[in-house]
Every structure is written in C-alpha cells, then in structure tokens.
Design an enzyme around this catalytic site. Structure first.
Site, PDB file in Angstrom:
ATOM      1  N   CYS A 117      49.951 -10.790  22.713  1.00  0.00           N
ATOM      2  CA  CYS A 117      49.986 -12.261  22.803  1.00  0.00           C
ATOM      3  C   CYS A 117      49.219 -12.737  24.039  1.00  0.00           C
ATOM      4  CB  CYS A 117      51.447 -12.706  22.860  1.00  0.00           C
ATOM      5  SG  CYS A 117      51.717 -14.427  23.289  1.00  0.00           S
ATOM      6  N   CYS A 120      51.135 -14.976  26.405  1.00  0.00           N
ATOM      7  CA  CYS A 120      52.173 -14.174  27.074  1.00  0.00           C
ATOM      8  C   CYS A 120      51.598 -13.462  28.292  1.00  0.00           C
ATOM      9  CB  CYS A 120      52.748 -13.130  26.115  1.00  0.00           C
ATOM     10  SG  CYS A 120      53.598 -13.832  24.692  1.00  0.00           S
TER      11      CYS A 120
END
Length: 190
Positions: A117, A120
C-alpha cells in the site's frame, strides 16, 4: 608532537578525574611542571595529587604515580542501564496485540497497513519521524501488518488502508481511514 602528547595526557587526566569523582569537591593537579614542555619520561612520571578529606589514610603508590582504589560507594551505586522502552513497534506475525500493548501506560496509536500500500508507506514514514515525540509524550505506536494479522483486521473491521486507531485507557477514542498529518498525530498523543 610534544604539545600534542601533553594535551592528550592532560585530557586523559581530566576524564580520569571526572570518572573517579575528582570534579565533585576534590582536585587533581600535576606536581611536575617544566617551563619548556614535557618529554615522554616526565609525562609518564607526572604525579597526580588527590585532596580527599574523607579518606585521610595514605593511598598506595607505585613509582611517582598515585593510584586511587575504587570507592565501594561508587561501585555500589552503579546500576545496569535499562534499554529504553520503544515508542514504535511493528507487531510481529506471531504476536498478540493485547500482549504488545499490555505494558503501555499512555496513548496507543494503532496503524493498520500493508507493504503493498503506497499511502501506508507514506504514513509509516510520518509515524517513524514522530517516534521521539511519542517517547516524550509516553505514547506507543503499534504498526500492524494486515497481511500478517488478517483475523485482527477483520475483528476490528479494517476494510481500507491505512487505518489508524487511537486507544486511551483501554478505550477506542478515535478512528481514521486514510493518512493522518503529523499535527493530527501529535494531537492524538496528548
């Protein structure tokens, strides 16, 4: 070279005197001085005098150098340094979240993320930048990889990444999906 050796020798004496407690009310001086500098034999045989009021007994000497026996008080008061408690941890794959946060006394920020991600990774960088701030505020940041803890992510209904949760006194007080700014994270640590 002689000046450099004298400076190095003097610095070593200063450090030694600080370590054995000469800076706290006692004094250390060189007994021999030469107007032209020191040769290596004089440097090695310089006498260090200690003015210690609490120990009037003669100290053992070898040659012209006075040696000081370690004080039992100093040795007795030394403790083994404890490693600082981390303020940011990655929850290992085989670990339980409850065990990881059981000893936390302040705010806990949970960061649910995945390695694949992009946002992230950006959020993780912000959290790592705030690690010292978290330590000052006695907060704990726990990074939870949802690929390693799918049951936990399901239990806490994490459906989008990154998801941040703030826990205070065992209660969930804030939840946010998507990235959080440094300012918001610092405010959550209060």
């Amino acid at each position: 070279m002689k000046t450099y050796s004298f400076v190095l020798f003097s610095s070593s004496l200063f450090v030694l005197s600080a370590v054995i407690g000469c800076a706290g009310g006692t004094s250390a001086i060189l007994d021999q001085e030469s107007p032209r500098g020191y040769d290596s034999a004089q440097e090695q045989n310089a006498v260090v005098k200690q003015d210690v009021a609490s120990e009037p007994a003669a100290m053992p000497t070898v040659g012209q150098t006075t040696y000081i026996e370690p004080s039992e008080t100093l040795v007795g008061s030394m403790t083994t340094p404890q490693p600082p408690t981390p303020s940011l941890i990655d929850l290992p794959a085989s670990s339980d979240l409850d065990e990881a946060i059981a000893t936390a006394s302040g705010t806990i920020i949970l960061d649910f993320y995945a390695d694949w991600c992009g946002p992230c990774r950006s959020q993780g960088k912000i959290l790592r930048d705030l690690e010292s701030t978290a330590a000052q505020k006695q907060a704990l940041i726990v990074k939870v990889n949802v690929d390693q803890h799918p049951e936990l992510a399901e239990q806490l209904q994490v459906s989008a990444l990154p998801t941040l949760m703030v826990v205070k006194n065992g209660q969930l007080v804030h939840r946010q999906t998507g990235m959080a700014s440094k300012k918001d994270l610092v405010n959550w640590m209060q």
